[in-house]
Design a protein around this motif. Structure first.
Motif, PDB file in Angstrom:
ATOM      1  N   ASP A 279       1.679  -6.230  -5.381  1.00 34.13           N
ATOM      2  CA  ASP A 279       2.012  -6.576  -3.995  1.00 34.13           C
ATOM      3  C   ASP A 279       2.172  -5.310  -3.154  1.00 34.13           C
ATOM      4  O   ASP A 279       1.735  -5.247  -2.002  1.00 34.13           O
ATOM      5  N   ILE A 280       2.817  -4.296  -3.732  1.00 32.33           N
ATOM      6  CA  ILE A 280       3.043  -3.034  -3.014  1.00 32.33           C
ATOM      7  C   ILE A 280       1.720  -2.313  -2.767  1.00 32.33           C
ATOM      8  O   ILE A 280       1.456  -1.832  -1.667  1.00 32.33           O
ATOM      9  N   VAL A 281       0.900  -2.249  -3.798  1.00 32.79           N
ATOM     10  CA  VAL A 281      -0.410  -1.591  -3.673  1.00 32.79           C
ATOM     11  C   VAL A 281      -1.243  -2.274  -2.590  1.00 32.79           C
ATOM     12  O   VAL A 281      -1.858  -1.615  -1.750  1.00 32.79           O
ATOM     13  N   GLU A 282      -1.238  -3.603  -2.598  1.00 31.81           N
ATOM     14  CA  GLU A 282      -2.028  -4.345  -1.609  1.00 31.81           C
ATOM     15  C   GLU A 282      -1.544  -4.062  -0.191  1.00 31.81           C
ATOM     16  O   GLU A 282      -2.343  -3.845   0.727  1.00 31.81           O
ATOM     17  N   LEU A 283      -0.234  -4.033  -0.014  1.00 27.03           N
ATOM     18  CA  LEU A 283       0.315  -3.807   1.329  1.00 27.03           C
ATOM     19  C   LEU A 283       0.010  -2.402   1.838  1.00 27.03           C
ATOM     20  O   LEU A 283      -0.318  -2.218   3.013  1.00 27.03           O
ATOM     21  N   LEU A 284       0.100  -1.403   0.954  1.00 24.90           N
ATOM     22  CA  LEU A 284      -0.076  -0.017   1.392  1.00 24.90           C
ATOM     23  C   LEU A 284      -1.535   0.428   1.395  1.00 24.90           C
ATOM     24  O   LEU A 284      -1.848   1.513   1.893  1.00 24.90           O
ATOM     25  N   SER A 285      -2.427  -0.397   0.857  1.00 30.87           N
ATOM     26  CA  SER A 285      -3.840   0.015   0.786  1.00 30.87           C
ATOM     27  C   SER A 285      -4.469   0.156   2.167  1.00 30.87           C
ATOM     28  O   SER A 285      -5.432   0.897   2.337  1.00 30.87           O
TER      29      SER A 285
END
Length: 365
Positions: A279-285
């Motif tokens: 979820d974090i990776v997706e948001l910050l991508s």
């Protein structure tokens, strides 16, 4: 600001300027703009303080700075100045970013995609494991995890992400805090990156932790709060991240657990709910390396030109109270130029009569 090659004298003067009484990040930047060098700025401090009605002002003693420089060297650390090329760009965009930090380790880590992870010192066992797992998975995805070396969540994040981690401490670079993390702090300094704003030898005090928190938030594209009570330091970090236009994320928890109330409160106020590292990776991508909203840098445009009508420090004091007010409002009410009012405020700050607040507001000190 354009990067410059610092002479030894100028570097020494910059440290001395920042360590002098009543000099903070804003006044430090204004003095450098006003005088062109820290050498000249330090020499001008007694006169500026006198104009703000403080007599016998003395800059930080040279001997004190010489001892600090030697202590920094002994700790195998080095200074990093705000206009050097390896000063982290995202941190530089924060309001009141530290003009000088000391560091040990690999500063190149700060140029990589960073995510801050913070949480409770008295965290539950489940939250500690989750934080460690999240940090490990984020490091495997190419992120560097930033945290504050506290017990509980912070320590777990550093351990999980090692060596892709940055530790930011509220003490001097040579002071291990908490003592239980002395080995972890040394490992971070040796294998990753350790950053401190305070001078070597400085023991951590309460007012230094919010300053540390702004560095943690400033280094990162977003901040994740894993477990936190209401009014905790973790929520301060999250608020600072949000004010700087960075992403704020929180892991939800059971409403009956007081350690989850801070995270649930953040989600209620608009933080993004995250349940996995993915979820974090997706948001910050989608983050392009620039804050979604940035603090405007104070450039030479604010400076007082000596051909302009002067605004006296006393006339500004008459308009101030303990309630913070915007500088633009003082400009309107004095009828002076922005530069002239800023110059009067600078004199008052050096004299110890002014306090600065977030958002460019000021009040009586």
């Amino acid at each position: 600001m354009t990067a410059v090659a610092l002479t030894q004298d100028e570097a020494f003067a910059r440290i001395r300027l920042l360590r002098s009484a009543n000099i903070g990040p804003v006044s430090y930047a204004q003095l450098l703009h006003r005088f062109g060098s820290a050498v000249e700025a330090v020499a001008a401090l007694p006169d500026l303080a006198a104009r703000g009605a403080k007599r016998n002002y003395k800059p930080a003693p040279r001997e004190k700075i010489e001892r600090e420089v030697e202590a920094t060297r002994k700790a195998r650390a080095r200074y990093l100045f705000h206009d050097q090329p390896d000063y982290p760009a995202l941190l530089a965009a924060m309001e009141g970013a530290p003009p000088i930090v000391t560091m040990r380790g690999d500063i190149a880590l700060a140029a990589k995609p960073c995510v801050a992870m913070v949480g409770a010192r008295n965290a539950s066992a489940a939250a500690v494991k989750l934080a460690r797992d999240f940090a490990r998975e984020l490091s495997e995805e190419g992120f560097v995890v930033v945290s504050g070396l506290a017990k509980g969540i912070d320590g777990a994040c550093h351990e999980g992400a090692m060596p892709a981690t940055i530790g930011v401490i509220a003490s001097g670079i040579d002071i291990a805090y908490p003592p239980q993390h002395a080995k972890l702090q040394e490992q971070i300094a040796s294998e990753a990156l350790l950053i401190a704003e305070e001078a070597p030898g400085t023991e951590p005090r309460g007012q230094q932790f919010p300053k540390r928190n702004r560095i943690i938030a400033g280094l990162a594209m977003g901040t994740v709060v894993v477990e936190a009570a209401p009014k905790s330091g973790s929520l301060i970090t999250a608020r600072l991240a949000g004010e700087a236009g960075r992403e704020v994320m929180a892991v939800p928890g059971h409403p009956a657990d007081s350690r989850s109330q801070g995270c649930n409160q953040l989600i209620r106020e608009g933080a993004v709910l995250v349940q996995s590292a993915a979820d974090i990776v997706e948001l910050l991508s989608g983050f392009d390396g620039q804050p979604r909203s940035s603090v405007q840098e104070q450039g030479p445009g604010w400076l007082y030109n000596e051909s302009e009508p002067e605004v006296s420090a006393d006339s500004v004091v008459d308009l101030l109270s303990t309630a913070p007010v915007a500088v633009d409002e003082l400009v309107r009410q004095t009828g002076g130029t922005h530069g002239a009012v800023q110059m009067a405020l600078l004199e008052l700050e050096i004299a110890g009569r002014l306090q600065r607040h977030a958002g460019g507001r000021v009040s009586l000190g």
